[in-house]
Design a protein around this motif. Structure first.
Motif, PDB file in Angstrom:
ATOM      1  N   ARG A 249      -6.469  37.841  51.577  1.00  0.00           N
ATOM      2  CA  ARG A 249      -6.661  36.879  50.745  1.00  0.00           C
ATOM      3  C   ARG A 249      -6.037  37.006  49.515  1.00  0.00           C
ATOM      4  NH1 ARG A 249     -12.384  34.306  51.053  1.00  0.00           N
ATOM      5  NH2 ARG A 249     -11.956  34.114  53.149  1.00  0.00           N
ATOM      6  N   GLU A 250      -5.469  35.892  49.166  1.00  0.00           N
ATOM      7  CA  GLU A 250      -4.936  35.819  47.851  1.00  0.00           C
ATOM      8  C   GLU A 250      -5.646  34.677  46.884  1.00  0.00           C
ATOM      9  OE1 GLU A 250      -0.447  35.674  45.425  1.00  0.00           O
ATOM     10  OE2 GLU A 250      -0.691  35.574  47.666  1.00  0.00           O
ATOM     11  N   VAL A 251      -5.897  34.880  45.780  1.00  0.00           N
ATOM     12  CA  VAL A 251      -6.900  33.864  44.867  1.00  0.00           C
ATOM     13  C   VAL A 251      -5.907  33.657  43.746  1.00  0.00           C
ATOM     14  CG1 VAL A 251      -8.885  33.244  44.008  1.00  0.00           C
ATOM     15  CG2 VAL A 251      -8.768  34.399  46.049  1.00  0.00           C
ATOM     16  N   LYS A 252      -5.495  32.505  43.349  1.00  0.00           N
ATOM     17  CA  LYS A 252      -4.785  32.283  41.950  1.00  0.00           C
ATOM     18  C   LYS A 252      -5.844  31.235  41.081  1.00  0.00           C
ATOM     19  CE  LYS A 252      -0.245  32.844  43.853  1.00  0.00           C
ATOM     20  NZ  LYS A 252       0.000  33.972  43.121  1.00  0.00           N
ATOM     21  N   ARG A 253      -5.994  31.424  39.992  1.00  0.00           N
ATOM     22  CA  ARG A 253      -7.096  30.669  39.291  1.00  0.00           C
ATOM     23  C   ARG A 253      -6.375  30.382  37.970  1.00  0.00           C
ATOM     24  NH1 ARG A 253     -10.694  34.766  41.177  1.00  0.00           N
ATOM     25  NH2 ARG A 253     -12.283  33.842  42.480  1.00  0.00           N
ATOM     26  N   ASN A 254      -6.643  29.022  37.807  1.00  0.00           N
ATOM     27  CA  ASN A 254      -5.900  28.381  36.361  1.00  0.00           C
ATOM     28  C   ASN A 254      -7.330  27.848  35.543  1.00  0.00           C
ATOM     29  OD1 ASN A 254      -2.818  28.400  36.497  1.00  0.00           O
ATOM     30  ND2 ASN A 254      -3.704  28.206  38.640  1.00  0.00           N
ATOM     31  N   THR A 255      -7.411  28.049  34.674  1.00  0.00           N
ATOM     32  CA  THR A 255      -8.663  27.655  33.618  1.00  0.00           C
ATOM     33  C   THR A 255      -8.008  27.399  32.172  1.00  0.00           C
ATOM     34  OG1 THR A 255     -10.111  28.889  34.622  1.00  0.00           O
ATOM     35  CG2 THR A 255     -10.893  28.028  32.814  1.00  0.00           C
ATOM     36  N   THR A 256      -8.235  25.793  31.864  1.00  0.00           N
ATOM     37  CA  THR A 256      -7.884  25.153  30.662  1.00  0.00           C
ATOM     38  C   THR A 256      -9.283  24.821  30.151  1.00  0.00           C
ATOM     39  OG1 THR A 256      -5.759  24.604  31.532  1.00  0.00           O
ATOM     40  CG2 THR A 256      -6.492  23.515  29.554  1.00  0.00           C
ATOM     41  N   THR A 257      -9.503  25.285  28.925  1.00  0.00           N
ATOM     42  CA  THR A 257     -10.684  24.845  28.186  1.00  0.00           C
ATOM     43  C   THR A 257     -10.361  24.291  26.602  1.00  0.00           C
ATOM     44  OG1 THR A 257     -12.058  26.541  29.072  1.00  0.00           O
ATOM     45  CG2 THR A 257     -12.886  25.501  27.090  1.00  0.00           C
ATOM     46  N   GLY A 258     -10.789  23.083  26.534  1.00  0.00           N
ATOM     47  CA  GLY A 258     -10.614  22.462  25.161  1.00  0.00           C
ATOM     48  C   GLY A 258     -12.052  22.383  24.380  1.00  0.00           C
TER      49      GLY A 258
ATOM     50  N   MET B  83     -23.334  28.365   9.661  1.00  0.00           N
ATOM     51  CA  MET B  83     -23.725  27.910  11.100  1.00  0.00           C
ATOM     52  C   MET B  83     -22.667  27.501  11.786  1.00  0.00           C
ATOM     53  SD  MET B  83     -27.140  28.704  10.742  1.00  0.00           S
ATOM     54  CE  MET B  83     -27.710  27.573  12.179  1.00  0.00           C
ATOM     55  N   GLU B  84     -22.743  27.575  13.348  1.00  0.00           N
ATOM     56  CA  GLU B  84     -21.728  27.125  14.009  1.00  0.00           C
ATOM     57  C   GLU B  84     -22.082  26.346  15.260  1.00  0.00           C
ATOM     58  OE1 GLU B  84     -17.965  29.812  14.764  1.00  0.00           O
ATOM     59  OE2 GLU B  84     -18.999  29.740  16.697  1.00  0.00           O
ATOM     60  N   ALA B  85     -21.146  25.434  15.820  1.00  0.00           N
ATOM     61  CA  ALA B  85     -21.652  24.837  16.995  1.00  0.00           C
ATOM     62  C   ALA B  85     -20.277  24.402  17.766  1.00  0.00           C
ATOM     63  CB  ALA B  85     -22.260  23.368  16.765  1.00  0.00           C
ATOM     64  N   LYS B  86     -20.363  24.743  19.100  1.00  0.00           N
ATOM     65  CA  LYS B  86     -19.220  24.608  19.847  1.00  0.00           C
ATOM     66  C   LYS B  86     -19.366  23.919  21.147  1.00  0.00           C
ATOM     67  CE  LYS B  86     -15.611  27.674  22.035  1.00  0.00           C
ATOM     68  NZ  LYS B  86     -15.097  28.973  22.478  1.00  0.00           N
ATOM     69  N   ILE B  87     -18.633  22.896  21.336  1.00  0.00           N
ATOM     70  CA  ILE B  87     -18.629  21.963  22.560  1.00  0.00           C
ATOM     71  C   ILE B  87     -17.335  22.268  23.299  1.00  0.00           C
ATOM     72  CG2 ILE B  87     -19.058  19.657  23.380  1.00  0.00           C
ATOM     73  CD1 ILE B  87     -20.392  18.972  20.622  1.00  0.00           C
ATOM     74  N   PRO B  88     -17.566  22.673  24.624  1.00  0.00           N
ATOM     75  CA  PRO B  88     -16.179  22.866  25.382  1.00  0.00           C
ATOM     76  C   PRO B  88     -16.178  21.898  26.268  1.00  0.00           C
ATOM     77  CG  PRO B  88     -17.902  24.402  25.847  1.00  0.00           C
ATOM     78  CD  PRO B  88     -18.573  23.692  25.051  1.00  0.00           C
ATOM     79  N   TYR B  89     -14.849  21.647  26.972  1.00  0.00           N
ATOM     80  CA  TYR B  89     -14.830  20.732  27.983  1.00  0.00           C
ATOM     81  C   TYR B  89     -13.571  21.598  28.858  1.00  0.00           C
ATOM     82  CZ  TYR B  89     -13.617  16.994  30.986  1.00  0.00           C
ATOM     83  OH  TYR B  89     -13.384  15.902  32.098  1.00  0.00           O
ATOM     84  N   VAL B  90     -14.134  21.795  30.219  1.00  0.00           N
ATOM     85  CA  VAL B  90     -13.481  22.874  31.014  1.00  0.00           C
ATOM     86  C   VAL B  90     -12.955  22.174  32.130  1.00  0.00           C
ATOM     87  CG1 VAL B  90     -13.790  25.016  32.581  1.00  0.00           C
ATOM     88  CG2 VAL B  90     -15.076  24.515  30.538  1.00  0.00           C
ATOM     89  N   TYR B  91     -11.539  22.449  32.684  1.00  0.00           N
ATOM     90  CA  TYR B  91     -10.872  22.129  33.859  1.00  0.00           C
ATOM     91  C   TYR B  91     -10.192  23.401  34.392  1.00  0.00           C
ATOM     92  CZ  TYR B  91      -7.468  20.138  36.968  1.00  0.00           C
ATOM     93  OH  TYR B  91      -6.623  19.850  37.935  1.00  0.00           O
ATOM     94  N   ARG B  92     -10.739  23.421  35.581  1.00  0.00           N
ATOM     95  CA  ARG B  92     -10.753  24.721  36.382  1.00  0.00           C
ATOM     96  C   ARG B  92      -9.780  24.264  37.814  1.00  0.00           C
ATOM     97  NH1 ARG B  92     -15.501  28.281  37.384  1.00  0.00           N
ATOM     98  NH2 ARG B  92     -13.864  29.589  38.509  1.00  0.00           N
ATOM     99  N   SER B  93      -8.970  25.056  38.409  1.00  0.00           N
ATOM    100  CA  SER B  93      -8.464  24.981  39.622  1.00  0.00           C
ATOM    101  C   SER B  93      -8.129  26.127  40.484  1.00  0.00           C
ATOM    102  CB  SER B  93      -7.121  24.104  39.621  1.00  0.00           C
ATOM    103  OG  SER B  93      -6.031  24.704  38.821  1.00  0.00           O
ATOM    104  N   ASP B  94      -8.588  26.527  41.582  1.00  0.00           N
ATOM    105  CA  ASP B  94      -8.228  27.641  42.388  1.00  0.00           C
ATOM    106  C   ASP B  94      -7.586  27.205  43.428  1.00  0.00           C
ATOM    107  OD1 ASP B  94     -10.013  28.711  40.483  1.00  0.00           O
ATOM    108  OD2 ASP B  94     -11.426  29.400  41.939  1.00  0.00           O
TER     109      ASP B  94
END
Length: 469
Positions: free
Chosen positions: A206-215, A229-240
């Protein structure tokens, strides 16, 4: 009639009167001009005395330096005064000849040609008798503050946490985009061996390729000169993409399985506090605390490709998620300690951190047909990490950094027992980064990371641009 003492320049005026034709200019006119010039000189002298008192009160310079700046004692010895003197009832006492030589040219009137008995004006060819100019490492003229270098060492951020605190009352908005790619090959042996190298059963490749983009949108605010003080709001797009093939089954056909997921990730809140006052060859220490929430879609909410169960007997399906999660599914708390050591033109930095992942009870996994499979209590492994790096300021706008980041993830537990197949993972990344100041309120930061261990993503690329609001 009062006699004017120590007025050597009057001798020169007397000589000039003897050379001027009759009727051209009278002595009263010359005396009036002399009174005006002396008044201007006295005003300049008062200004010098006032500045000298201020400098003495502040302790900025030594008395000897003040004497050099005033020009006292630097002029030639005064010539003997002639017997003939000019008197004026209303004229004030004239300053000494040395003071006139030091202040010449500051009263606004042009200097007269050198005459006998008058000090020669300081010119490019006549500087032997003038007070020497201040040395390069000495303070400038009285009234002008000496210029000192105020440039702070710049470092291109390559790790997640910045190295410089936000000033008090200022808000920083930092948009960022991070891309990660990883690939792995897994070979599963299902069967038994009679003798070494001879397999009786199936071999699953089995071969797995993962791509993850986070803004992400990050906000930092300076609460004080030592805390932010700090606050971080991420938006994630993933594809396997998963490619598998069972060999020794009479077919070499490959099966491809693709899935993706997108949405808001786990929102993070953080605080950092500067513990000490550092400086050149003296490190700064900054303590930090970060809380990660569960706002993202966790792995137990997505549907898994199984009919009724994914573990145990009668397992059907690939066991892979049909939709990818955007969050970890667990709350995390991370204390950290960051240090920075300025050593111009470079700056060394690093940190230690420990991430505590909190256990969840009575977790169910969602499978096909709306079925739910009980997993029980899940306790993810804690993470110990450290990083170290060096930044170098190339010029006033550009800087370069290199560093190494390492995380050690402990084994996961289910219902108090270590999950079979769960091992401690070592994640090491070599990072290179650059920073360029576009303006006083905007900086462009780019970093690239290369995975050094098998479990680490092959490559990561991050671009961020903090704005000062």
């Amino acid at each position: 009639m009062h006699k004017i003492p120590a007025l050597n320049s009057v001798i020169g005026l007397a000589v000039a009167l003897a050379c001027i034709p009759a009727g051209a200019q009278t002595a009263p006119d010359l005396l009036e001009q002399l009174k005006v010039m002396r008044q201007q000189l006295e005003e300049q002298r008062a200004r010098v005395d006032n500045l000298e008192r201020q400098l003495r009160a502040a302790g900025a310079v030594a008395p000897k330096q003040l004497d050099n700046l005033r020009g006292t004692g630097a002029g030639p010895a005064n010539a003997a005064a002639p017997a003939n003197t000019i008197t004026n009832a209303s004229a004030p006492d004239a300053p000494a000849a040395g003071a006139l030589a030091g202040l010449r040219g500051t009263g606004g009137a042009p200097a007269a040609a050198p005459q006998e008995g008058l000090p020669a004006p300081v010119t490019g060819s006549n500087t032997a008798n003038a007070a020497p100019p201040p040395a390069p490492n000495q303070p400038g003229p009285v009234g002008n503050a000496p210029q000192q270098a105020q440039r702070q060492p710049e470092v291109a951020p390559i790790f997640e946490s910045p190295g410089v605190l936000t000033p008090r009352g200022r808000i920083i908005f930092e948009p960022s985009v991070q891309y990660g790619y990883s690939s792995s090959n897994r070979v599963a042996l299902v069967g038994y061996t009679v003798i070494p190298a001879i397999l009786i059963g199936l071999l699953d490749v089995r071969e797995v390729k993962r791509n993850t983009t986070t803004g992400a949108a990050t906000f930092r605010m300076g609460v004080s000169n030592r805390m932010e003080m700090e606050a971080k709001i991420p938006y994630v797009y993933r594809s396997d993409s998963t490619v598998s093939r069972e060999i020794f089954t009479g077919t070499a056909a490959e099966r491809a399985f693709q899935t993706s997921g997108k949405g808001v990730g786990d929102i993070e809140l953080g605080m950092r506090y500067q513990l000490n006052d550092g400086g050149v060859d003296k490190p700064y220490y900054i303590a930090g605390l970060r809380l990660k929430s569960r706002t993202g879609r966790d792995p137990f909410e997505v549907v898994t490709d199984c009919q009724t169960r994914c573990i145990g007997d009668n397992v059907t399906g690939t066991g892979l998620p049909l939709d990818l999660p955007t969050g970890s599914g667990f709350y995390s708390l991370q204390p950290s300690l960051t240090w920075l050591l300025p050593s111009d033109p470079a700056i060394f930095f690093g940190s230690f951190n420990y991430t505590k992942n909190f256990k969840r009870n009575n977790i169910y996994r969602t499978v096909r047909n709306g079925e739910r499979e009980l997993l029980g209590d899940i306790e993810p492994g804690d993470v110990f990490g450290f990083n170290i790096g060096m930044g170098l300021a190339l010029n006033e706008k550009a800087s370069f950094s290199i560093g190494y980041d390492h995380n050690s993830v402990s084994r996961m537990r289910q219902n108090g027992m270590i999950i079979p197949g769960s091992v401690r993972m070592q994640l090491g990344t070599l990072l290179l980064g650059g920073s360029y100041r576009l303006s006083d309120k905007r900086v462009l930061n780019i970093s690239v990371g290369a995975g050094m261990t098998r479990d680490t993503p092959d490559v990561t690329l991050m671009v961020r641009m903090p704005f000062s609001l």
